[in-house]
Every structure is written in structure tokens, then in C-alpha cells.
Scaffold this motif. Structure first.
Motif: not given
Length: 102
Positions: A27-30, A43-54
Motif C-alpha cells: 500500500i505504501e508503494c502504491i 496507469e493511475r486508474e489501474k493503481l487506484e483500483k489495485e490500492l482499493a483491492d489491497v
């Protein structure tokens, strides 16, 4: 409860704590990567989705950890209760033997 189930609970607690620690580092890295302004929108949307999943994974594992701690506490209380009953029975037996010998 047997030692195997108690040790597996302890093992599960340790594994869950390690998983939470690793996910929090992710989470810190994202979040650090999201703070950079040089990301394409996709890329930003992908990272935001990954952040929500994590973050959801962390919440789920924290709930699992609470349940494991509760189960571990119950095992400990049962062990203490068994020891107390054992000492109580031994004390009663000893008192009865002392009366019989007098």
C-alpha cells in the motif's frame, strides 16, 4: 484443545500478521507511486483500483486476525480452567487423605 490445534492457530496468527505487514508495505508503494505526477490516466486508474483491492485484503485479514486471537484466547482459558480443576481435585483429595489418616 490439543497442542496441534493451538500451534496451528499460532501459526495462522503469525502468517496473517506477516501477510498484513507485506500488504501494508505494498500500500505504501502504491500510494508513493500515485503521488508522482508523471502517470498516465490509465496507469493511475489501474493503481487506484489495485490500492482499493489491497486495502480490502488488509481489512479482511484484520478481521481474520481478530477471530484467530479470539480462538487462541479461548484455548488458553480452557487450559487454565483444566489446570484449576486439577489443582482443586488434588487439594480435595489431599484434604480427604489427611482426615482419613487422623
Amino acid at each position: 484443545m490439543s497442542d496441534d490445534s493451538n500451534s496451528s492457530v499460532c501459526k495462522n496468527i503469525k502468517e496473517t500478521e506477516d501477510l498484513i505487514k507485506n500488504v501494508l508495505m505494498r500500500i505504501e508503494c502504491i500510494e508513493k507511486e500515485l503521488r508522482t505526477t508523471h502517470l498516465v490516466d490509465d496507469e493511475r486508474e489501474k493503481l487506484e483500483k489495485e490500492l482499493a483491492d489491497v486495502k480490502k485484503i488488509v481489512i479482511d485479514n484484520e478481521q481474520k486476525l481478530k477471530g484467530l486471537h479470539s480462538k487462541n484466547r479461548q484455548s488458553f482459558m480452557i487450559a487454565v480452567l483444566i489446570m484449576f480443576v486439577g489443582f482443586l481435585l488434588f487439594g480435595l483429595y489431599s484434604m480427604n487423605e489427611n482426615r482419613s489418616s487422623n
